[in-house]
Scaffold this motif. Structure first.
Motif: not given
Length: 265
Positions: A122, A125, A151, A154
């Motif tokens: 990620r 993130y 998040h 991603d």
């Protein structure tokens, strides 16, 4: 949760205050503020890296702004300006609610969820998670919403790639899924007609668009699988909350999200 959190993450793009604080740094172009604000947690990453991580901009678009924006400001200043602008917007929109103990409690639950997920795989993130947590409650609230949005973003890229959907193709699918001609969709309507036509033709050749120019049954199935996988991959942060905490967070965010959506321009 997407419907409740997305209005928070959209603040930089739906309120005037973030533009004002970013323009105060010396910017005069909206897209410069977009790339400076969102890419700032990556430091002074080159256009190739930002292009790869953002995924959904047409070839060459990122390079028109990165690294140019760093001649105007620094990543640290961009982060601070974006955060302050969004906090200013929240204080205008939510007014006295910001000072209430219930808002502080909601913020801490949201932040608990937003910092509960693993960072592996990620990148956006992870970059945002690496920033120090702000003290101001309005900025903490916006930061938590941004973490959850990146998040999910991603994971959405993972879902798109799992179906072989390219960055510009993703916008065509999104437009057609909303019964909007791709040529009218805001994120790609500015592209040269020949370039956009080539993308559409490629999706038609793969059976995702029918001869009528709209999504085929196969195309709709692909779009549904992408959204289902995106939701599945976005669930992890909320596993960090107890069942009672998640229910409490949902109940607290519902009226806030409603007010934020009503204030969007």
């Amino acid at each position: 949760m997407y419907e409740l959190v997305e209005p928070i993450g959209l603040l930089p793009y739906t309120a005037d205050e973030p533009n004002e604080t970013m323009f105060a740094l010396g910017f005069t172009d909206y897209w410069d503020t977009y790339f400076a604000g969102r890419a700032a947690p990556l430091g002074q990453a080159g256009p190739e890296v930002v292009d790869a991580l953002f995924y959904n901009f047409a070839p060459g678009e990122v390079a028109r702004h990165i690294p140019k924006v760093w001649r105007t400001t620094t990543p640290e200043a961009a982060i601070a300006a974006r955060r302050q602008g969004c906090a200013n917007a929240l204080r205008r929109i939510l007014a006295d609610r910001i000072a209430e103990p219930a808002f502080a409690r909601t913020t801490e639950l949201l932040l608990k969820a937003a910092t509960s997920a693993p960072c592996e795989g990620r990148p956006m993130y992870a970059a945002l998670r690496a920033l120090p947590l702000p003290d101001d409650v309005a900025i903490r609230f916006f930061h938590a919403g941004s973490l959850l949005r990146e998040h999910r973003g991603d994971g959405h890229i993972v879902a798109l790639m799992s179906e072989g959907i390219g960055r510009t193709e993703a916008h065509v699918l999104a437009a057609l899924d909303m019964d909007m001609p791709a040529e009218k969709f805001g994120r790609i309507h500015h592209l040269p007609a020949a370039q956009l036509a080539a993308v559409i033709d490629g999706l038609r050749d793969r059976g995702l668009i029918g001869d009528d120019g709209w999504l085929s049954e196969q195309g709709r199935a692909v779009k549904q699988r992408i959204e289902a996988l995106t939701d599945e991959l976005a669930a992890k942060p909320y596993a960090g909350l107890a069942a009672g905490e998640l229910a409490e967070l949902i109940a607290a965010l519902e009226p806030v999200a409603k007010v934020l959506i009503a204030a969007q321009d």
